[in-house]
Scaffold this motif. Structure first.
Motif, PDB file in Angstrom:
ATOM      1  N   PHE A  40       0.818  -1.192   0.000  1.00 49.47           N
ATOM      2  CA  PHE A  40       0.000   0.000   0.000  1.00 49.47           C
ATOM      3  C   PHE A  40       0.863   1.259   0.000  1.00 49.47           C
ATOM      4  O   PHE A  40       2.016   1.251   0.444  1.00 49.47           O
ATOM      5  N   ALA A  41       0.252   2.338  -0.479  1.00 45.66           N
ATOM      6  CA  ALA A  41       0.951   3.620  -0.503  1.00 45.66           C
ATOM      7  C   ALA A  41       1.068   4.181   0.915  1.00 45.66           C
ATOM      8  O   ALA A  41       0.231   3.918   1.775  1.00 45.66           O
ATOM      9  N   PRO A  42       2.101   4.975   1.181  1.00 43.65           N
ATOM     10  CA  PRO A  42       2.390   5.406   2.554  1.00 43.65           C
ATOM     11  C   PRO A  42       1.526   6.578   3.017  1.00 43.65           C
ATOM     12  O   PRO A  42       1.146   7.454   2.237  1.00 43.65           O
ATOM     13  N   LEU A  43       1.259   6.585   4.300  1.00 41.31           N
ATOM     14  CA  LEU A  43       0.599   7.709   4.960  1.00 41.31           C
ATOM     15  C   LEU A  43       1.202   7.848   6.347  1.00 41.31           C
ATOM     16  O   LEU A  43       1.129   6.920   7.162  1.00 41.31           O
ATOM     17  N   LEU A  44       1.797   9.002   6.609  1.00 41.86           N
ATOM     18  CA  LEU A  44       2.352   9.303   7.926  1.00 41.86           C
ATOM     19  C   LEU A  44       1.329  10.124   8.697  1.00 41.86           C
ATOM     20  O   LEU A  44       0.730  11.060   8.154  1.00 41.86           O
ATOM     21  N   ARG A  96      -0.302   1.597  -5.300  1.00 42.21           N
ATOM     22  CA  ARG A  96      -1.248   2.610  -4.886  1.00 42.21           C
ATOM     23  C   ARG A  96      -2.596   2.014  -4.467  1.00 42.21           C
ATOM     24  O   ARG A  96      -3.522   2.720  -4.170  1.00 42.21           O
ATOM     25  N   SER A  97      -2.721   0.705  -4.490  1.00 41.65           N
ATOM     26  CA  SER A  97      -4.028   0.103  -4.208  1.00 41.65           C
ATOM     27  C   SER A  97      -4.312   0.056  -2.723  1.00 41.65           C
ATOM     28  O   SER A  97      -3.423   0.232  -1.916  1.00 41.65           O
ATOM     29  N   PRO A 134      -6.583   1.949   2.572  1.00 39.31           N
ATOM     30  CA  PRO A 134      -5.632   1.490   1.547  1.00 39.31           C
ATOM     31  C   PRO A 134      -4.254   2.133   1.697  1.00 39.31           C
ATOM     32  O   PRO A 134      -3.646   2.550   0.703  1.00 39.31           O
ATOM     33  N   TYR A 135      -3.753   2.225   2.919  1.00 37.74           N
ATOM     34  CA  TYR A 135      -2.484   2.898   3.159  1.00 37.74           C
ATOM     35  C   TYR A 135      -1.596   2.053   4.075  1.00 37.74           C
ATOM     36  O   TYR A 135      -2.089   1.282   4.906  1.00 37.74           O
ATOM     37  N   ASP A 136      -0.312   2.235   3.913  1.00 37.30           N
ATOM     38  CA  ASP A 136       0.651   1.731   4.895  1.00 37.30           C
ATOM     39  C   ASP A 136       0.901   2.894   5.855  1.00 37.30           C
ATOM     40  O   ASP A 136       1.582   3.859   5.515  1.00 37.30           O
ATOM     41  N   ILE A 137       0.344   2.809   7.041  1.00 36.30           N
ATOM     42  CA  ILE A 137       0.289   3.954   7.960  1.00 36.30           C
ATOM     43  C   ILE A 137       1.364   3.839   9.036  1.00 36.30           C
ATOM     44  O   ILE A 137       1.524   2.786   9.662  1.00 36.30           O
TER      45      ILE A 137
END
Length: 321
Positions: free
Chosen positions: A9-13, A320-321, A193-196
């Protein structure tokens, strides 16, 4: 990094913590070290005209690194959780498309959790007619009477919502009208849908309360009274949702001579302390998903050490999924 080792998954901080703990300055430093863009999750920063009393990042700070969801609506057009969720999701997608990493920053627990936990807020009505009808009813019969209507149809939501918060009472009734189901049953979750990566900033209560007091004094010196006086002259209702931000009603009372400025400051200090305790209910100290750091000299380097390998694991073009 091999294809198999790439994150799914796409990153989110996420940078979270109580009011006045120092999130804004820390976010700017982190963004300067990495390709980060800041998404505000402070529900009062959405509004044009609420600057001093919300400790809104300055123009220079916003020019230093990209910021999103600041000054995006007016006091005449309050945002709901659904509005925020939609626009924050679009901002996250845009940042990913530019090859950067989004950093969600704020202390409005419900708004942050909505993104991090994958909430799907209920829809908004296409027309304001029903909402205006309820607003008129509340103005005519009182907030207690409106709240009683909610008690009859959705007692669970009514228990959670103070009768004086007319906007939230109306929203709960609107949700029932739109969906046929009580608002208390509408909190749907999906895996985000994020790598948090969750970073929490904290301080001892005495230190935090001292910072809050200092910030209130700085706001007064910066012209908070003038900002509120201008809002009064423009005819804004200080019972409206955007102006329920801590301090605005109290400063308005002082400007209008109902209480002294010293009394207003004491009320703001007391309300701010209560708000800190409520924020703690959203982000628990024992939540193992949150990496907590006490704000002290050198904390920036400690956090950089933690997040650097996570940042490196998300080169531009990851899934990005």
């Amino acid at each position: 990094m091999s294809e198999a080792a790439k994150p799914l998954f796409a990153p989110l901080l996420a940078l979270i913590g109580p009011t006045a703990v120092g999130k804004t300055s820390l976010a700017l430093e982190l963004a300067a070290n990495f390709n980060l863009e800041i998404i505000s999750a402070d529900s009062r920063l959405f509004y044009c005209g609420l600057d001093i009393g919300t400790a809104k990042p300055s123009k220079a700070e916003r020019e230093r690194v990209p910021h999103h969801l600041i000054d995006v609506t007016t006091l005449d057009h309050p945002w709901s959780l659904a509005d925020f969720h939609r626009e924050a999701t679009l901002a996250i997608e845009g940042i990913h498309e530019r090859g950067n990493i989004p950093m969600l920053v704020g202390g409005s627990g419900q708004y942050i959790v909505a993104i991090l936990e994958g909430w799907r807020p209920p829809p908004r009505a296409h027309s304001d007619a029903y909402r205006k009808e309820l607003e008129q009813y509340a103005a005519r019969e009182g907030s207690g009477a409106l709240h009683a209507r909610l008690v009859n149809v959705d007692p669970v939501s009514a228990e959670r919502i103070d009768h004086r918060n007319v906007r939230r009472v109306i929203r709960a009734l609107e949700i029932l009208m739109l969906t046929g189901k009580p608002a208390s049953e509408q909190r749907i979750k999906e895996s985000p849908p994020y790598d948090i990566l969750r970073i929490g900033l904290t301080l001892s209560r005495p230190s935090l309360y001292g910072r809050i007091d200092d910030r209130i004094n700085a706001m007064i010196e910066a012209g908070w009274e003038s900002e509120v006086r201008q809002l009064i002259e423009q005819g804004y209702d200080f019972k409206s949702s955007p102006l329920s931000a801590i301090g605005y009603r109290e400063i308005a009372q002082a400007v209008q001579g109902e209480i002294s400025l010293e009394q207003a400051v004491r009320k703001i200090q007391r309300l701010s302390r209560k708000f800190v305790r409520r924020q703690a209910n959203w982000f628990k100290a024992d939540d193992e998903r949150i990496h907590w750091f006490e704000n002290h000299e050198g904390v920036l380097e400690e956090i950089i050490t933690l997040i650097e390998p996570w940042i490196q694991a998300h080169p531009p073009g990851v899934a990005r999924s």
